[in-house]
Design a protein around this motif. Structure first.
Motif, PDB file in Angstrom:
ATOM      1  N   LYS A   1       0.841  -1.205   0.000  1.00 25.69           N
ATOM      2  CA  LYS A   1       0.000   0.000   0.000  1.00 25.69           C
ATOM      3  C   LYS A   1       0.879   1.259   0.000  1.00 25.69           C
ATOM      4  O   LYS A   1       0.623   2.207  -0.751  1.00 25.69           O
ATOM      5  N   LEU A   2       1.920   1.269   0.830  1.00 21.99           N
ATOM      6  CA  LEU A   2       2.836   2.415   0.866  1.00 21.99           C
ATOM      7  C   LEU A   2       3.532   2.600  -0.478  1.00 21.99           C
ATOM      8  O   LEU A   2       3.680   3.722  -0.970  1.00 21.99           O
ATOM      9  N   PHE A   3       3.972   1.500  -1.074  1.00 20.62           N
ATOM     10  CA  PHE A   3       4.646   1.536  -2.379  1.00 20.62           C
ATOM     11  C   PHE A   3       3.738   2.199  -3.418  1.00 20.62           C
ATOM     12  O   PHE A   3       4.171   3.053  -4.192  1.00 20.62           O
ATOM     13  N   LYS A   4       2.471   1.819  -3.408  1.00 17.97           N
ATOM     14  CA  LYS A   4       1.513   2.368  -4.368  1.00 17.97           C
ATOM     15  C   LYS A   4       1.153   3.813  -4.022  1.00 17.97           C
ATOM     16  O   LYS A   4       1.136   4.678  -4.898  1.00 17.97           O
ATOM     17  N   THR A   5       0.889   4.099  -2.758  1.00 20.92           N
ATOM     18  CA  THR A   5       0.491   5.440  -2.320  1.00 20.92           C
ATOM     19  C   THR A   5       1.558   6.472  -2.648  1.00 20.92           C
ATOM     20  O   THR A   5       1.252   7.575  -3.082  1.00 20.92           O
ATOM     21  N   HIS A   6       2.817   6.119  -2.434  1.00 13.70           N
ATOM     22  CA  HIS A   6       3.919   7.061  -2.653  1.00 13.70           C
ATOM     23  C   HIS A   6       4.499   6.979  -4.068  1.00 13.70           C
ATOM     24  O   HIS A   6       5.492   7.632  -4.361  1.00 13.70           O
ATOM     25  N   ASN A   7       3.883   6.176  -4.929  1.00 13.12           N
ATOM     26  CA  ASN A   7       4.323   6.050  -6.323  1.00 13.12           C
ATOM     27  C   ASN A   7       5.815   5.730  -6.446  1.00 13.12           C
ATOM     28  O   ASN A   7       6.514   6.297  -7.284  1.00 13.12           O
ATOM     29  N   CYS A   8       6.280   4.814  -5.641  1.00 14.84           N
ATOM     30  CA  CYS A   8       7.700   4.445  -5.644  1.00 14.84           C
ATOM     31  C   CYS A   8       8.170   3.995  -7.029  1.00 14.84           C
ATOM     32  O   CYS A   8       9.316   4.248  -7.417  1.00 14.84           O
ATOM     33  N   GLN A   9       7.270   3.354  -7.776  1.00 13.78           N
ATOM     34  CA  GLN A   9       7.627   2.828  -9.091  1.00 13.78           C
ATOM     35  C   GLN A   9       7.947   3.919 -10.104  1.00 13.78           C
ATOM     36  O   GLN A   9       8.496   3.639 -11.164  1.00 13.78           O
ATOM     37  N   LEU A  10       7.631   5.187  -9.803  1.00 10.43           N
ATOM     38  CA  LEU A  10       7.984   6.263 -10.719  1.00 10.43           C
ATOM     39  C   LEU A  10       9.498   6.442 -10.813  1.00 10.43           C
ATOM     40  O   LEU A  10      10.017   6.876 -11.837  1.00 10.43           O
ATOM     41  N   CYS A  11      10.198   6.142  -9.728  1.00 14.94           N
ATOM     42  CA  CYS A  11      11.657   6.296  -9.712  1.00 14.94           C
ATOM     43  C   CYS A  11      12.396   4.973  -9.583  1.00 14.94           C
ATOM     44  O   CYS A  11      13.547   4.866  -9.999  1.00 14.94           O
ATOM     45  N   HIS A  12      11.757   3.983  -8.981  1.00 14.92           N
ATOM     46  CA  HIS A  12      12.410   2.699  -8.710  1.00 14.92           C
ATOM     47  C   HIS A  12      11.813   1.583  -9.551  1.00 14.92           C
ATOM     48  O   HIS A  12      10.593   1.492  -9.689  1.00 14.92           O
ATOM     49  N   ALA A  13      12.669   0.727 -10.069  1.00 17.71           N
ATOM     50  CA  ALA A  13      12.208  -0.558 -10.608  1.00 17.71           C
ATOM     51  C   ALA A  13      12.209  -1.514  -9.424  1.00 17.71           C
ATOM     52  O   ALA A  13      12.958  -1.329  -8.466  1.00 17.71           O
TER      53      ALA A  13
END
Length: 192
Positions: free
Chosen positions: A145-157
């Protein structure tokens, strides 16, 4: 007191099987040796270390492609990972075209640099061991949920296999997350 490199514990404590953190005598002296090694290999020409240096990073004017600032490095990374990295640097951030060369560091020089970073952040030497995940399915779901909420995938693979597609899409400026558990200290990740 003799140092060994497997676990970076004082030899006597290692032989007794003592786990945990060890304070080494003469930490400040070892840190001063580390400062000399940093100067000898001109590390500050590329990296900002303790808010000094980083000429290459300043010249590139883009932190996404510059050598990283090594500020509070002793709090951020695990000692075993940093030791291995200094022996044989490997790419961490896919978009960075500048790569750290392999230097002819001796084990004593590497240990001095590790002690330097440790001393500057008042961490116990050695740092904690690898972070062990023990959160169960609830913690895993909270992490997703945190990964999705903070859009981590925009910068991290999530893994190195995801990097090429993200690069094509104009993304991935931060390190892939699949090796974070080996590289970063668990308590630093929680604070970050």
């Amino acid at each position: 007191m003799a140092l060994i490199f497997a676990g970076f514990a004082a030899q006597a404590d290692f032989e007794k099987g003592v786990a945990g953190k060890v304070h080494l005598e003469g930490g400040k002296a070892l840190a001063e040796k580390g400062e000399r090694v940093i100067t000898k290999y001109n590390c500050r020409s590329c990296h900002m270390i303790d808010f000094k240096g980083g000429a290459l990073s300043k010249a590139l004017q883009d932190t996404n492609i510059s050598p990283p600032a090594l500020v509070k490095e002793g709090q951020r990374v695990q000692v075993n990972w940093l030791y291995s990295f200094l022996k044989k640097p490997t790419p961490i951030r896919p978009m960075v075209k500048v790569r750290m060369p392999t230097y002819p560091f001796t084990q004593e020089e590497i240990n001095s640099v590790l002690q330097y970073f440790n001393h500057k952040t008042s961490e116990t030497f050695p740092f904690q061991g690898s972070h062990q995940y023990s959160g169960g399915s609830k913690a895993r779901e909270e992490g997703k949920k945190l990964f999705k909420t903070h859009n981590c995938q925009l910068c991290h693979a999530v893994s190195l296999s995801g990097v090429p597609a993200r690069l094509k899409a104009g993304g991935v400026i931060a390190p892939p997350l699949n090796l974070a558990y080996k590289r970063l200290r668990g308590d630093w990740m929680s604070e970050w």
